[in-house]
Motif scaffolding. Structure first.
Motif, PDB file in Angstrom:
ATOM      1  N   ALA A 259      -3.925   8.097  -0.215  1.00  0.00           N
ATOM      2  CA  ALA A 259      -3.321   8.077   1.120  1.00  0.00           C
ATOM      3  C   ALA A 259      -4.340   7.957   2.111  1.00  0.00           C
ATOM      4  O   ALA A 259      -5.689   8.245   2.000  1.00  0.00           O
ATOM      5  N   GLY A 260      -4.027   7.410   3.337  1.00  0.00           N
ATOM      6  CA  GLY A 260      -5.194   7.420   4.503  1.00  0.00           C
ATOM      7  C   GLY A 260      -5.630   6.312   4.820  1.00  0.00           C
ATOM      8  O   GLY A 260      -6.480   6.294   5.854  1.00  0.00           O
ATOM      9  N   TRP A 261      -5.598   5.211   4.042  1.00  0.00           N
ATOM     10  CA  TRP A 261      -6.233   3.879   4.497  1.00  0.00           C
ATOM     11  C   TRP A 261      -5.684   3.321   5.683  1.00  0.00           C
ATOM     12  O   TRP A 261      -4.500   3.550   5.880  1.00  0.00           O
TER      13      TRP A 261
ATOM     14  N   VAL B 155       0.592   3.939  -2.857  1.00  0.00           N
ATOM     15  CA  VAL B 155       0.431   5.446  -2.567  1.00  0.00           C
ATOM     16  C   VAL B 155       1.462   6.351  -2.999  1.00  0.00           C
ATOM     17  O   VAL B 155       1.203   7.522  -3.803  1.00  0.00           O
ATOM     18  N   LYS B 156       2.758   5.945  -2.976  1.00  0.00           N
ATOM     19  CA  LYS B 156       3.955   6.886  -3.543  1.00  0.00           C
ATOM     20  C   LYS B 156       3.897   6.904  -4.984  1.00  0.00           C
ATOM     21  O   LYS B 156       4.441   7.857  -5.568  1.00  0.00           O
TER      22      LYS B 156
ATOM     23  N   ASN C  57       1.366   7.189  -6.490  1.00  0.00           N
ATOM     24  CA  ASN C  57      -0.165   7.791  -6.770  1.00  0.00           C
ATOM     25  C   ASN C  57      -1.260   6.914  -7.510  1.00  0.00           C
ATOM     26  O   ASN C  57      -1.894   7.274  -8.427  1.00  0.00           O
TER      27      ASN C  57
ATOM     28  N   TYR D 102       0.690  -1.230  -0.008  1.00  0.00           N
ATOM     29  CA  TYR D 102       0.069  -0.009  -0.081  1.00  0.00           C
ATOM     30  C   TYR D 102       0.773   1.295   0.054  1.00  0.00           C
ATOM     31  O   TYR D 102       0.470   2.181  -0.738  1.00  0.00           O
ATOM     32  N   ALA D 103       1.934   0.979   0.937  1.00  0.00           N
ATOM     33  CA  ALA D 103       2.774   2.717   0.792  1.00  0.00           C
ATOM     34  C   ALA D 103       3.644   2.624  -0.600  1.00  0.00           C
ATOM     35  O   ALA D 103       3.542   3.879  -0.957  1.00  0.00           O
TER      36      ALA D 103
END
Length: 265
Positions: A167-169, A160-161, A163, A156-157
């Motif tokens: 973010a925020g899960w 997110v990076k 895009n 997940y990280a």
């Protein structure tokens, strides 16, 4: 699957790189050692520079045809770290394929990858195409991993990076999202590959020059499109030691979003 849908996003998931005192393999002009193979910094830079030059040519051609290229897409988002990740990941992957006697298929050509990434006729395109075939073979041939929350969070990280994911899960959000039957098998395969690469790093005594602060493997995961991101596959990779800390190398920024490059058709 169309090549232009292959690579939709990219990022680097940084890893701590552990120093190894007394390492005999520490030539300052070497980017990485993998087993009995070494990859020079000159080759890393040449791959990066050739790709950047090809991309600049595509941008110029697009503009000559009247296309507007946004400022943020005028340079290829590719640096030396990305090239080292690809070279080392491909080397390790090919060793695993050979050891496990897996079959690779010619699923995509360097020409298609080169067109998708706007880096035609480059070594980077050839390496990316070869990696895709190795990645596919490993995904089919290696055991699928049982996913932990830590595995989901690492992926997940990276997404997110890149895009690719918002973010925020929370951990619960990640569990629900990655339980999707169209995603879960791919995620299990990617994490299984990460574990195999981690083991291969230890077998091959991988060492990385300290100017490349992390080591991650390009990983593919199909969401709405097939996205490329870098997933950490070791807790740390050994540095090439006895090398003075270099000045940061000039970079032509990491792998571009094929769907937003200057001249996709």
């Amino acid at each position: 699957m169309r090549a232009r849908r292959l690579l939709a996003a990219a990022s680097v998931a940084a890893l701590a790189v552990l120093p190894v005192a007394g390492c005999g393999r520490s030539a300052p002009d070497v980017a990485a050692y993998v087993g009995d193979t070494s990859y020079s910094i000159d080759r890393v830079n040449a791959i990066r520079d050739e790709a950047a030059q090809a991309y600049a040519g595509v941008v110029k051609s697009a503009e000559e045809q009247g296309q507007q290229v946004p400022a943020e897409r005028r340079q290829l988002d590719l640096d030396g770290q990305d090239v080292v990740n690809l070279l080392v990941g491909l080397d390790l992957g090919k060793r695993i394929v050979a050891a496990k006697q897996l079959q690779t298929a010619d699923e995509i050509s360097p020409a298609d990858i080169g067109q998708a990434l706007n880096v035609p006729d480059t070594e980077y395109a050839r390496l990316a195409a070869e990696w895709y075939d190795v990645f596919a073979a490993l995904g089919k041939g290696l055991p699928k991993a049982e996913l932990s929350d830590a595995d989901r969070t690492a992926v997940y990280a990276a997404l997110v990076k890149a895009n690719v994911a918002p973010a925020g899960w929370s951990v619960d959000d990640q569990r629900k999202a990655f339980a999707d039957p169209t995603i879960a098998p791919q995620l299990s395969a990617v994490v299984g590959l990460s574990e195999a690469l981690k083991d291969e790093v230890e077998r091959q005594d991988v060492r990385v020059n300290p100017r490349y602060a992390s080591l991650a493997v390009p990983a593919l995961l199909q969401l709405r499109t097939i996205s490329l991101y870098d997933l950490p596959y070791v807790d740390g990779a050994d540095q090439v030691t006895d090398v003075s800390t270099p000045e940061p190398e000039a970079t032509d920024p990491a792998e571009t979003d094929a769907s937003t490059g200057p001249a996709t058709t």
